[in-house]
Write an enzyme that holds these catalytic residues in place. Structure first.
Site, PDB file in Angstrom:
ATOM      1  N   GLY A 144       0.925  -1.178   0.093  1.00  0.00           N
ATOM      2  CA  GLY A 144      -0.051  -0.151   0.036  1.00  0.00           C
ATOM      3  C   GLY A 144       0.667   1.316  -0.102  1.00  0.00           C
ATOM      4  N   SER A 145       0.029   2.521   0.633  1.00  0.00           N
ATOM      5  CA  SER A 145       0.885   3.604   0.617  1.00  0.00           C
ATOM      6  C   SER A 145       0.944   4.351   2.099  1.00  0.00           C
ATOM      7  CB  SER A 145       0.201   4.614  -0.459  1.00  0.00           C
ATOM      8  OG  SER A 145      -1.135   4.649  -0.077  1.00  0.00           O
ATOM      9  N   ILE A 184      -9.018  13.460  -0.348  1.00  0.00           N
ATOM     10  CA  ILE A 184      -9.117  13.242   0.892  1.00  0.00           C
ATOM     11  C   ILE A 184      -9.253  14.628   1.845  1.00  0.00           C
ATOM     12  CG2 ILE A 184      -7.337  12.922   2.978  1.00  0.00           C
ATOM     13  CD1 ILE A 184      -5.880  10.778   1.061  1.00  0.00           C
ATOM     14  N   LEU A 319      -6.406   3.737  -5.501  1.00  0.00           N
ATOM     15  CA  LEU A 319      -8.132   3.428  -5.002  1.00  0.00           C
ATOM     16  C   LEU A 319      -8.079   1.869  -4.689  1.00  0.00           C
ATOM     17  CD1 LEU A 319      -9.597   4.914  -8.227  1.00  0.00           C
ATOM     18  CD2 LEU A 319      -9.556   5.817  -6.186  1.00  0.00           C
ATOM     19  N   HIS A 444     -38.952   5.745 -12.787  1.00  0.00           N
ATOM     20  CA  HIS A 444     -39.175   7.153 -12.479  1.00  0.00           C
ATOM     21  C   HIS A 444     -39.870   7.261 -11.130  1.00  0.00           C
ATOM     22  CE1 HIS A 444     -40.382  11.196 -13.141  1.00  0.00           C
ATOM     23  NE2 HIS A 444     -41.943  10.815 -12.739  1.00  0.00           N
TER      24      HIS A 444
END
Length: 466
Positions: A144-145, A184, A319, A444
């Site tokens: 990840g990051s 973010i 993401l 609708h």
């Protein structure tokens, strides 16, 4: 112990890769350095931020919109501590759910820091200092990051904070300064603005959400400004200093003049960077690019043939759903299948209110690629469903090829567009034309009618309700 696949990291990409590989008959181990599974998304990202967004949205509606619905309440108030507790319980339930899925799919979970000993052996260093080594035929990096910062900013994680700290503040800020007008910053800025904070967003680019369609950026800024968020675009931050309980941010505007902003908290939301610390990539010779991301080919394979990488640690949009799809792709590829992933059709979503969602190309991208296109746009204000709910802001825009009518991009601002965007993604996956979408009977009254109308506007320029 030997495994077919070892996954390092248990975020959305890692745990989904593990599940899919197990479903396809592989013996799988997952290594996670934290005590809970789920990675950034589940613990300090997607899930907790949406919990706070929903809680703050309910409060905002009670203060600002209940009266127009004929609902009278005593002066609404909130217990911020309870909001945070609710968020924590949701995270706990979700991480527990992932643990259940690991057990259900017979995946061995190891807690500790995973690092390469060689191309098939991974050392797991536990919190107590002990370690063990496991062997894998193939290894998937899914680490990840982490939040990025600017070189001159000192993150004290008390007053000068990242998104992680912003999700567990001890109080609602009086004035929250947000550096960065991306996803973010806008989501967390919205949370605290709804709860009574002054919020100022400082963005280097000339528009917020710089990578999104220009019409979307313009509409979102207009709506959030109406809600009370202040914006300083085309402002390059030069310094961030803390003085007791005060934070002073200095920036240069587009004229080169210095502007000073003062608040009690500063959220640094300038993006995220790939996290590979402690992996020992150099030990096995795994290549990384100039941005520190693991380099991979079209099969998400590194230069070491049995090592793969997915999610935020490789190039592309950061993401959770992109990581998940990549996890599935690698698992299926290793099982001998022939999966594919179309990066053009990965939707981008912002959970402000109104929400923002997009898939495919922006107008600027089509112009840059010299593709002849046509555009159809329909205002949410023209929908019966929007009038009924009072959610009048926003639009749907459909971009289609001028010659073939194939849908090339769809961009939305409005109520529930985070869910609505998948109609566009499915249509584009099957290479539908704007006419195809316009001719599908939509219920609708629904928000989805805006998609039909925008598609008709792109197809023949004649929406029915505008």
């Amino acid at each position: 112990m030997k495994y077919d696949i070892i996954v390092i990291g248990s975020g959305p990409g890692g745990y989904i890769a593990g599940i899919r590989a197990s479903q396809l008959g592989k013996k799988v181990a997952i290594i996670e350095k934290y005590s809970t599974l789920g990675g950034t998304c589940t613990n300090v990202g997607c899930i907790p931020s949406k919990a706070l967004l929903d809680s703050s949205h309910h409060y905002y509606d009670a203060v600002n919109h209940f009266e127009e619905h004929g609902i009278s309440v005593e002066k609404p108030s909130f217990d911020f501590g309870k909001m945070v507790d609710r968020k924590a319980k949701i995270v706990e339930t979700t991480t527990g759910g992932i643990k259940y899925l690991m057990d259900k799919n017979n995946i061995d979970v190891f807690e500790g820091l995973g690092s390469f000993e060689d191309k098939t052996h991974v050392k797991i260093t536990k919190n107590d200092g002990s370690s063990e080594i496991i062997e894998g035929t193939n290894i998937i990096i899914a680490t990840g990051s982490k939040p990025s910062t600017l070189p001159f900013i000192t993150l004290d994680k008390e007053r000068v904070i990242t998104s992680t700290e912003a999700l567990k503040l001890p109080e609602v800020p009086k004035h929250l300064l947000v550096i960065g007008g991306g996803v973010i910053g806008l989501e967390l800025g919205s949370v605290y603005k709804r709860l009574g904070a002054d919020v100022t967003v400082i963005e280097y680019a000339p528009k917020i959400t710089p990578t999104m369609d220009a019409d979307v950026s313009k509409e979102l800024q207009k709506v959030l400004k109406k809600q009370g968020i202040k914006f300083a675009v085309s402002h390059g931050v030069t310094s961030v200093e803390r003085n007791g309980e005060e934070v002073i941010v200095k920036a240069n505007n587009k004229k080169g003049e210095e502007v000073t902003f003062t608040g009690d908290y500063c959220l640094v939301a300038v993006g995220r960077k790939a996290y590979t610390a402690g992996l020992g990539l150099e030990k096995v010779g795994v290549e990384v690019n100039e941005r520190g991301q693991v380099s991979v080919n079209d099969h998400l394979q590194t230069n070491i043939n049995n090592i793969y990488a997915i999610g935020d640690v490789v190039k592309g949009a950061m993401l959770a759903h992109k990581a998940e799809e990549e996890g599935v792709v690698v698992a299926e590829y290793l099982a001998g299948e022939k999966p594919h992933i179309d990066y053009n059709l990965i939707p981008g979503i912002i959970y402000t209110w109104p929400e923002v969602a997009a898939v495919g190309k922006t107008e600027d991208e089509l112009k840059e690629a010299k593709i002849d296109y046509k555009s159809g746009k329909f205002s949410m204000r023209a929908l019966g469903r929007s009038r009924a709910s009072g959610d009048l802001d926003g639009f749907v825009k459909v971009l289609a090829d001028k010659n073939t009518d194939e849908i090339l991009g769809v961009h939305m601002v409005g109520a529930r567009v985070a869910d609505l965007i998948m109609e566009a993604a499915v249509a584009m996956e099957y290479r539908a034309s704007a006419e195809d979408l316009a001719r599908i009977c939509h219920g609708h009254p629904t928000y989805s009618e805006a998609v039909k109308e925008a598609a008709k506007a792109a197809w023949d320029g004649k929406p029915l309700n505008a």
